[in-house]
Design a protein around this motif. Structure first.
Motif, PDB file in Angstrom:
ATOM      1  N   ALA A  63      15.787  15.083  -3.558  1.00 38.26           N
ATOM      2  CA  ALA A  63      16.390  15.451  -4.844  1.00 38.26           C
ATOM      3  C   ALA A  63      15.556  16.498  -5.575  1.00 38.26           C
ATOM      4  CB  ALA A  63      16.542  14.201  -5.712  1.00 38.26           C
ATOM      5  N   GLY A  64      14.460  16.970  -4.927  1.00 38.02           N
ATOM      6  CA  GLY A  64      13.652  18.018  -5.518  1.00 38.02           C
ATOM      7  C   GLY A  64      12.511  17.533  -6.384  1.00 38.02           C
ATOM      8  N   LEU A  65      12.147  16.259  -6.277  1.00 40.19           N
ATOM      9  CA  LEU A  65      11.037  15.705  -7.047  1.00 40.19           C
ATOM     10  C   LEU A  65       9.811  15.537  -6.158  1.00 40.19           C
ATOM     11  CD1 LEU A  65      13.002  12.925  -8.953  1.00 40.19           C
ATOM     12  CD2 LEU A  65      12.084  15.007  -9.975  1.00 40.19           C
ATOM     13  N   GLY A  66       8.636  15.833  -6.693  1.00 43.32           N
ATOM     14  CA  GLY A  66       7.409  15.560  -5.968  1.00 43.32           C
ATOM     15  C   GLY A  66       7.074  14.080  -6.047  1.00 43.32           C
ATOM     16  N   THR A  67       6.269  13.590  -5.112  1.00 42.25           N
ATOM     17  CA  THR A  67       5.857  12.185  -5.134  1.00 42.25           C
ATOM     18  C   THR A  67       4.390  12.065  -4.763  1.00 42.25           C
ATOM     19  OG1 THR A  67       6.608  11.916  -2.832  1.00 42.25           O
ATOM     20  CG2 THR A  67       8.130  11.218  -4.572  1.00 42.25           C
ATOM     21  N   LEU A  68       3.725  11.088  -5.374  1.00 38.06           N
ATOM     22  CA  LEU A  68       2.350  10.755  -5.029  1.00 38.06           C
ATOM     23  C   LEU A  68       2.275   9.261  -4.777  1.00 38.06           C
ATOM     24  CD1 LEU A  68      -0.685  11.310  -4.711  1.00 38.06           C
ATOM     25  CD2 LEU A  68      -0.919  11.082  -7.195  1.00 38.06           C
ATOM     26  N   LEU A  69       2.073   8.890  -3.515  1.00 34.60           N
ATOM     27  CA  LEU A  69       1.867   7.496  -3.148  1.00 34.60           C
ATOM     28  C   LEU A  69       0.382   7.310  -2.880  1.00 34.60           C
ATOM     29  CD1 LEU A  69       4.814   8.430  -1.819  1.00 34.60           C
ATOM     30  CD2 LEU A  69       4.808   6.047  -1.101  1.00 34.60           C
ATOM     31  N   PHE A  70      -0.246   6.421  -3.619  1.00 32.53           N
ATOM     32  CA  PHE A  70      -1.676   6.211  -3.410  1.00 32.53           C
ATOM     33  C   PHE A  70      -2.026   4.747  -3.653  1.00 32.53           C
ATOM     34  CE2 PHE A  70      -1.289   6.757  -7.879  1.00 32.53           C
ATOM     35  CZ  PHE A  70      -2.395   6.192  -8.496  1.00 32.53           C
ATOM     36  N   ASP A  71      -3.148   4.340  -3.089  1.00 32.28           N
ATOM     37  CA  ASP A  71      -3.595   2.951  -3.220  1.00 32.28           C
ATOM     38  C   ASP A  71      -4.426   2.799  -4.487  1.00 32.28           C
ATOM     39  OD1 ASP A  71      -2.380   2.381  -0.805  1.00 32.28           O
ATOM     40  OD2 ASP A  71      -4.168   2.883   0.354  1.00 32.28           O
ATOM     41  N   LEU A  72      -4.069   1.830  -5.304  1.00 23.10           N
ATOM     42  CA  LEU A  72      -4.775   1.612  -6.563  1.00 23.10           C
ATOM     43  C   LEU A  72      -6.101   0.881  -6.366  1.00 23.10           C
ATOM     44  CD1 LEU A  72      -1.740   0.668  -8.814  1.00 23.10           C
ATOM     45  CD2 LEU A  72      -3.169   2.682  -9.039  1.00 23.10           C
ATOM     46  N   LEU A  73      -6.298   0.318  -5.180  1.00 21.46           N
ATOM     47  CA  LEU A  73      -7.545  -0.382  -4.869  1.00 21.46           C
ATOM     48  C   LEU A  73      -8.190   0.240  -3.636  1.00 21.46           C
ATOM     49  CD1 LEU A  73      -6.373  -4.091  -5.302  1.00 21.46           C
ATOM     50  CD2 LEU A  73      -7.806  -2.800  -6.898  1.00 21.46           C
ATOM     51  N   THR A  74      -9.506   0.199  -3.581  1.00 16.94           N
ATOM     52  CA  THR A  74     -10.225   0.641  -2.382  1.00 16.94           C
ATOM     53  C   THR A  74     -10.086  -0.447  -1.318  1.00 16.94           C
ATOM     54  OG1 THR A  74     -12.313  -0.398  -3.014  1.00 16.94           O
ATOM     55  CG2 THR A  74     -11.887   1.842  -3.839  1.00 16.94           C
ATOM     56  N   SER A 112       0.846  -1.183   0.000  1.00 14.56           N
ATOM     57  CA  SER A 112       0.000   0.000   0.000  1.00 14.56           C
ATOM     58  C   SER A 112       0.884   1.236   0.000  1.00 14.56           C
ATOM     59  CB  SER A 112      -0.911   0.022   1.231  1.00 14.56           C
ATOM     60  OG  SER A 112      -0.152   0.341   2.394  1.00 14.56           O
ATOM     61  N   ARG A 113       0.251   2.410   0.088  1.00 11.44           N
ATOM     62  CA  ARG A 113       1.014   3.660   0.112  1.00 11.44           C
ATOM     63  C   ARG A 113       1.858   3.769   1.376  1.00 11.44           C
ATOM     64  NH1 ARG A 113      -3.965   4.979   2.113  1.00 11.44           N
ATOM     65  NH2 ARG A 113      -4.126   6.626   3.692  1.00 11.44           N
ATOM     66  N   HIS A 114       1.603   2.901   2.368  1.00 13.43           N
ATOM     67  CA  HIS A 114       2.384   2.932   3.611  1.00 13.43           C
ATOM     68  C   HIS A 114       3.608   2.024   3.542  1.00 13.43           C
ATOM     69  CE1 HIS A 114      -0.698   5.327   5.460  1.00 13.43           C
ATOM     70  NE2 HIS A 114      -1.617   4.411   5.246  1.00 13.43           N
ATOM     71  N   SER A 115       3.874   1.424   2.404  1.00 15.39           N
ATOM     72  CA  SER A 115       5.022   0.533   2.252  1.00 15.39           C
ATOM     73  C   SER A 115       6.307   1.246   2.668  1.00 15.39           C
ATOM     74  CB  SER A 115       5.151   0.094   0.787  1.00 15.39           C
ATOM     75  OG  SER A 115       6.459  -0.363   0.505  1.00 15.39           O
ATOM     76  N   PRO A 116       7.030   0.729   3.674  1.00 13.79           N
ATOM     77  CA  PRO A 116       8.255   1.411   4.114  1.00 13.79           C
ATOM     78  C   PRO A 116       9.315   1.479   3.018  1.00 13.79           C
ATOM     79  CG  PRO A 116       8.042  -0.747   5.167  1.00 13.79           C
ATOM     80  CD  PRO A 116       6.740  -0.473   4.485  1.00 13.79           C
TER      81      PRO A 116
END
Length: 427
Positions: free
Chosen positions: A267-278, A251-255
């Motif tokens: 390094a100056g990059l944005g990130t989006l961690l999200f769950d692909l499933l409900t 999930s998005r909480h993956s360490p």
């Protein structure tokens, strides 16, 4: 070992704490002198920074001897053995605690204001000070942090006497001390500049850390009408963003993915961690292998992100792990996804099927040398790719890259690939 100042000590301490980056830790500095050290640690690890305000409860006739400690949130730790041996009465204990509670509230108000404490429940917490003499305050801080819900407590200091380090190992899960000289008289003698840290400096450092953290926020991604929970981090000046597609059972909480994301943020990059499933969909195991659905949602997320940025043309990359890599490749083969670069960590590119030939984004495949089955699948998939691509093998690593240094190598490879292929387009 001599330190130039607290900033130098913090930078050196951060290097010794790099193994904790994957645990998504919280860094707590003991005010005042511990905060400049903790600031450097938090910045290097991409972790939130807060103060740990504790007050030792001293025996009335011998203030240096603590019978307990108190912390914010009503946390109270008492050593019953010292209370009994000191023959302390209930009124004695109450009087000391009342006075220290007032002092605690004043300190917390001064250093934090209206800002809430960073939650510690279930987290790895690094308690940092600029050094330890007797270790009484550090020990109390560790006990308070554990009582506040920390799952793992690490005490980190630049310098301390050997006997104090030995005692503190019983209070923390891990003690990291850069120097433990036998000829120890005072913490300050191991710094060239040990000027007292004023309250104003503590407040400024906490404000700077909070400002960076404020750019990380929880979001709800609209993926074709499906609401998916996510965490978006946008460092100041970021001209590109990387979406993370997690593997089955993750999930998005993956360490592991959060560790990679933190490095990209630095390094100056944005990130989006999200769950692909409900949450409801995750209960059906078959859904994690529905690559077409996952790929469509990832492609929809890129469109959502562009809309969020008010139509600005922001280069977007994708970092996929395991089955998530197949979804990322499927999405990259979609004409409307506009994915600018892709990295697969221990991925299953074979599951993307015919979409592989349609991928145009420069693609980096990273596989562990001991993950032989997946390595073979990646080699076959690489032959089907028509885009710029590279296969990097991390020697001695298995599928989850749990071996010492393996995930760090993945992180460097991913960071360099995204920087090379995304950042120049953002200029």
């Amino acid at each position: 070992m001599m330190f130039t100042d607290r900033a130098d000590a913090g930078q050196r301490l951060a290097t010794a704490l790099r193994h904790l980056a994957g645990e998504d830790p919280v860094v707590l500095g003991l005010p005042r002198g511990g905060v400049p050290v903790a600031f450097q640690v938090a910045r290097a690890l991409g972790a939130p920074l807060d103060v740990i305000v504790v007050r030792k409860l001293g025996v009335p006739s011998h203030r240096e001897l603590g019978f307990g400690a108190i912390g914010e949130g009503g946390v109270r730790v008492v050593n019953d053995d010292i209370v009994r041996l000191g023959r302390l009465g209930r009124e004695d204990l109450a009087a000391v605690e009342r006075a220290e509670t007032v002092a605690l509230a004043g300190q917390a108000r001064r250093f934090r204001g209206d800002r809430p404490r960073v939650p510690l429940d279930g987290r790895s917490v690094i308690v940092v000070d600029d050094g330890v003499a007797t270790g009484a305050t550090a020990a109390a801080a560790c006990e308070v942090v554990r009582a506040q819900g920390a799952a793992r407590v690490v005490l980190a200091v630049p310098v301390a006497p050997p006997d104090a380090v030995a005692r503190l190992r019983g209070r923390a899960d891990e003690v990291v001390c850069l120097s433990a000289p036998r000829a120890f008289r005072a913490v300050g003698e191991w710094y060239r500049d040990f000027t007292q840290t004023p309250d104003e400096e503590v407040l400024a450092l906490l404000a700077r850390a909070a400002d960076r953290t404020a750019r990380a926020c929880e979001v709800v991604v609209d993926a074709g009408g499906v609401a998916l929970a996510g965490d978006l981090t946008w460092p100041e000046g970021a001209g590109a963003v990387v979406l993370f597609a997690h593997g089955s059972g993750s999930s998005r909480h993956s360490p592991r993915n959060r560790s990679v994301a933190a490095s990209l943020n630095r390094a100056g990059l944005g990130t989006l961690l999200f769950d692909l499933l409900t949450p409801a969909e995750e209960t059906d195991r078959a859904n994690v292998f529905d690559i077409e659905t996952l790929g469509r949602r990832l492609a929809d997320a890129t469109l959502w992100l562009r809309h969020l940025r008010s139509g600005r043309s922001v280069p977007i990359g994708c970092f996929g792990a395991s089955t998530g890599a197949a979804a990322a490749l499927w999405a990259a083969g979609s004409a409307d996804a506009e994915i600018g670069a892709l990295v697969s960590r221990g991925g299953r590119p074979d599951l993307a099927g015919p979409r592989l030939a349609a991928v145009r984004a420069p693609t980096l495949l990273i596989v562990g040398g001991l993950d032989t089955t997946v390595l073979g699948l990646n080699r076959r998939a690489q032959r089907e790719l028509r885009c710029e691509n590279r296969l990097d093998v991390v020697p001695g690593a298995t599928h989850l890259f749990e071996e010492p240094g393996a995930l760090e190598e993945v992180t460097v490879l991913a960071r360099d690939w995204f920087t090379q292929h995304l950042v120049p387009r953002a200029r």
